[in-house]
Every structure is written in structure tokens, then in C-alpha cells.
Design a protein around this motif. Structure first.
Motif, PDB file in Angstrom:
ATOM      1  N   GLU A  38      14.133 -18.120  -4.259  1.00 44.16           N
ATOM      2  CA  GLU A  38      13.580 -17.191  -3.345  1.00 44.16           C
ATOM      3  C   GLU A  38      13.875 -15.798  -2.801  1.00 44.16           C
ATOM      4  N   LEU A  39      14.887 -15.415  -3.529  1.00 43.05           N
ATOM      5  CA  LEU A  39      15.490 -14.397  -3.510  1.00 43.05           C
ATOM      6  C   LEU A  39      14.694 -13.724  -4.280  1.00 43.05           C
ATOM      7  N   ILE A  40      14.400 -13.818  -5.188  1.00 47.23           N
ATOM      8  CA  ILE A  40      13.241 -12.978  -6.389  1.00 47.23           C
ATOM      9  C   ILE A  40      12.304 -12.890  -5.625  1.00 47.23           C
ATOM     10  N   THR A  41      11.488 -14.265  -5.249  1.00 52.17           N
ATOM     11  CA  THR A  41      10.234 -14.265  -4.910  1.00 52.17           C
ATOM     12  C   THR A  41      10.210 -13.234  -3.657  1.00 52.17           C
ATOM     13  N   LEU A  42      11.113 -12.988  -2.710  1.00 51.35           N
ATOM     14  CA  LEU A  42      10.833 -12.200  -1.347  1.00 51.35           C
ATOM     15  C   LEU A  42      10.953 -10.537  -2.051  1.00 51.35           C
ATOM     16  N   VAL A  43      11.772 -10.311  -2.934  1.00 52.28           N
ATOM     17  CA  VAL A  43      11.626  -8.994  -4.001  1.00 52.28           C
ATOM     18  C   VAL A  43      10.747  -8.870  -4.360  1.00 52.28           C
ATOM     19  N   VAL A  44      10.123  -9.678  -5.112  1.00 51.59           N
ATOM     20  CA  VAL A  44       8.675  -9.472  -5.575  1.00 51.59           C
ATOM     21  C   VAL A  44       7.931  -9.454  -4.481  1.00 51.59           C
ATOM     22  N   ILE A  45       7.571 -10.178  -3.158  1.00 50.65           N
ATOM     23  CA  ILE A  45       6.722  -9.613  -2.553  1.00 50.65           C
ATOM     24  C   ILE A  45       6.636  -8.251  -1.437  1.00 50.65           C
ATOM     25  N   PHE A  46       8.187  -7.741  -1.239  1.00 57.34           N
ATOM     26  CA  PHE A  46       8.020  -6.411  -0.897  1.00 57.34           C
ATOM     27  C   PHE A  46       8.795  -5.192  -1.692  1.00 57.34           C
ATOM     28  N   GLY A  47       8.584  -5.515  -2.719  1.00 55.09           N
ATOM     29  CA  GLY A  47       8.381  -4.330  -3.734  1.00 55.09           C
ATOM     30  C   GLY A  47       6.241  -4.653  -4.000  1.00 55.09           C
ATOM     31  N   LEU A  48       5.841  -5.625  -4.019  1.00 57.89           N
ATOM     32  CA  LEU A  48       4.747  -5.276  -3.368  1.00 57.89           C
ATOM     33  C   LEU A  48       3.589  -4.081  -2.542  1.00 57.89           C
ATOM     34  N   TRP A  49       4.791  -4.747  -2.317  1.00 59.90           N
ATOM     35  CA  TRP A  49       3.990  -3.952  -0.682  1.00 59.90           C
ATOM     36  C   TRP A  49       4.861  -2.948  -0.867  1.00 59.90           C
ATOM     37  N   PHE A  50       6.002  -2.105  -0.946  1.00 58.89           N
ATOM     38  CA  PHE A  50       6.577  -0.815  -1.190  1.00 58.89           C
ATOM     39  C   PHE A  50       5.481   0.067  -1.940  1.00 58.89           C
ATOM     40  N   LEU A  51       5.461  -0.615  -3.449  1.00 60.11           N
ATOM     41  CA  LEU A  51       4.361  -0.177  -4.197  1.00 60.11           C
ATOM     42  C   LEU A  51       2.749   0.529  -4.072  1.00 60.11           C
ATOM     43  N   SER A  52       2.290  -0.457  -2.966  1.00 62.63           N
ATOM     44  CA  SER A  52       1.439  -0.055  -2.449  1.00 62.63           C
ATOM     45  C   SER A  52       1.405   1.280  -1.402  1.00 62.63           C
ATOM     46  N   GLY A  53       1.926   1.345  -0.954  1.00 65.01           N
ATOM     47  CA  GLY A  53       2.103   3.073  -0.587  1.00 65.01           C
ATOM     48  C   GLY A  53       3.112   3.753  -1.290  1.00 65.01           C
ATOM     49  N   PHE A  54       3.132   3.732  -2.796  1.00 63.76           N
ATOM     50  CA  PHE A  54       3.701   4.463  -3.286  1.00 63.76           C
ATOM     51  C   PHE A  54       3.267   5.491  -4.397  1.00 63.76           C
ATOM     52  N   ASN A  55       3.145   6.329  -4.238  1.00 64.60           N
ATOM     53  CA  ASN A  55       2.127   7.519  -5.121  1.00 64.60           C
ATOM     54  C   ASN A  55       3.037   8.737  -6.012  1.00 64.60           C
ATOM     55  N   LEU A  56       2.769   9.213  -7.301  1.00 64.21           N
ATOM     56  CA  LEU A  56       3.301   9.912  -7.879  1.00 64.21           C
ATOM     57  C   LEU A  56       2.537  10.895  -7.623  1.00 64.21           C
ATOM     58  N   ASP A  57       1.330  11.207  -7.188  1.00 60.94           N
ATOM     59  CA  ASP A  57      -0.018  12.575  -7.034  1.00 60.94           C
ATOM     60  C   ASP A  57       0.936  13.471  -5.318  1.00 60.94           C
ATOM     61  N   PRO A  58       1.071  14.896  -5.553  1.00 56.12           N
ATOM     62  CA  PRO A  58       2.382  15.331  -4.695  1.00 56.12           C
ATOM     63  C   PRO A  58       0.730  15.339  -3.582  1.00 56.12           C
ATOM     64  N   ALA A  59      -0.104  15.860  -4.464  1.00 57.96           N
ATOM     65  CA  ALA A  59      -1.265  16.514  -3.485  1.00 57.96           C
ATOM     66  C   ALA A  59      -1.945  15.176  -2.616  1.00 57.96           C
ATOM     67  N   LYS A  60      -1.725  13.918  -3.035  1.00 57.59           N
ATOM     68  CA  LYS A  60      -2.755  12.941  -2.253  1.00 57.59           C
ATOM     69  C   LYS A  60      -1.563  11.552  -1.602  1.00 57.59           C
ATOM     70  N   SER A  61      -1.870  11.875   0.400  1.00 60.94           N
ATOM     71  CA  SER A  61      -0.982  11.156   0.443  1.00 60.94           C
ATOM     72  C   SER A  61      -1.901   9.636   0.627  1.00 60.94           C
ATOM     73  N   VAL A  62      -0.502   8.575   0.634  1.00 63.35           N
ATOM     74  CA  VAL A  62      -1.165   6.863   0.347  1.00 63.35           C
ATOM     75  C   VAL A  62      -0.477   6.445   1.784  1.00 63.35           C
ATOM     76  N   ALA A  63      -0.610   6.060   2.063  1.00 62.35           N
ATOM     77  CA  ALA A  63       0.060   5.034   2.970  1.00 62.35           C
ATOM     78  C   ALA A  63       0.037   3.192   3.020  1.00 62.35           C
ATOM     79  N   ALA A  64       1.025   2.982   3.173  1.00 68.15           N
ATOM     80  CA  ALA A  64       1.310   1.504   2.838  1.00 68.15           C
ATOM     81  C   ALA A  64       0.170   0.549   2.810  1.00 68.15           C
ATOM     82  N   ASP A  65       0.234  -0.547   2.996  1.00 70.51           N
ATOM     83  CA  ASP A  65      -0.222  -1.748   2.973  1.00 70.51           C
ATOM     84  C   ASP A  65      -0.328  -2.552   4.392  1.00 70.51           C
ATOM     85  N   SER A  66      -1.051  -2.991   5.472  1.00 70.27           N
ATOM     86  CA  SER A  66      -0.520  -2.879   6.172  1.00 70.27           C
ATOM     87  C   SER A  66       0.712  -4.748   5.800  1.00 70.27           C
TER      88      SER A  66
END
Length: 138
Positions: A38-66
Motif C-alpha cells: 500500500e505504501l509503494i502504491t501511494l508513493v507511485v500515485i503521488f509521485g505521478l502527481w508530482f511529476l505532472s507538474g515537473f519540467n526541466l525547461d526553465p522557460a516553460k511554466s507547468v502547473a501540476a495536474d488537479s
């Protein structure tokens, strides 16, 4: 001369009868294994949410998913924890029941906290669409 004894063919005790408890080692192993999964599943779920707002392009602003879809997935993990606790209670696995009840309570806290955070974010973006963290729909 000692004759072999057989178990009783009929148990005349009133009521449902004696219920055996699960083996303590298997109970602890199942409880710990389920918590780990269950902890692994929760880490994967919230990790995917975190990665949805992660971008390495400094010129582009990305908001995380709802958070709404991610919270639904976390709620599903909570429902599975409750189901596992019910099955463990029927089998007499006390340790697994306790660990799954604790996980279900923690997941409820996380879901209700996430609902509050996302509701606050939605209300803030409704009032000021150009606020930080709000997606640009224009």
C-alpha cells in the motif's frame, strides 16, 4: 496397550463453535506485506502527481495536474485496505486487521486533507485565474 485416539466426530458445543486464530507468523507477514504494498502504491500515485507538474525547461511554466483523479486512486487503495481488514478479521488474523485499520485511517486523513487542499486551490483559481499554480485556459 495404547490404542490410537481419533478426533471427536461431533462437537456438541453450543453456538457457532470455536474459531481458530491465524498463525502469528503468517499474520505478521501478511500485515507487513500489505502495508508495504500500500505504501509503494501511494508513493507511485503521488509521485505521478508530482511529476505532472515537473519540467526541466526553465522557460516553460507547468502547473501540476488537479488532485481529484489521484485522490480517487488513493481512495481505492483505502477501500482495498478495508476489504483486507474484513477478510483478515474473518480469518482471525489480528495483526493484519490492526495494520489495515491503521492504513485505512491514514488514507482517510490523506484523502480528506487532499480534498481540502484541492478545493482551496480550485476556489483560489476561480477567483484569480492568473494566480500562481493556476492553469492558463486562454
Amino acid at each position: 496397550m495404547n490404542l490410537p485416539s481419533a478426533p471427536p466426530a461431533f462437537d456438541a458445543t453450543p453456538g457457532i463453535g470455536r474459531r481458530g486464530r491465524a498463525d502469528r507468523g503468517a499474520d505478521i507477514g501478511a500485515g507487513c506485506g500489505l502495508v508495504l504494498l500500500e505504501l509503494i502504491t501511494l508513493v507511485v500515485i503521488f509521485g505521478l502527481w508530482f511529476l505532472s507538474g515537473f519540467n526541466l525547461d526553465p522557460a516553460k511554466s507547468v502547473a501540476a495536474d488537479s488532485l481529484w483523479n489521484y485522490l480517487a486512486a488513493v481512495g481505492g487503495v483505502g477501500v482495498l485496505a478495508i476489504a483486507a481488514a474484513a477478510v483478515a478479521a474473518r480469518a482471525g488474523a489480528v495483526v493484519t486487521v490492526v495494520t489495515q485499520a491503521v492504513m485505512a485511517a491514514l488514507i482517510c486523513i490523506v484523502v480528506f486533507g487532499g480534498v481540502e487542499v484541492q478545493s482551496h486551490q480550485d476556489q483560489r483559481c476561480r477567483g484569480v485565474p492568473s494566480a500562481a499554480g493556476c492553469e492558463d485556459h486562454g
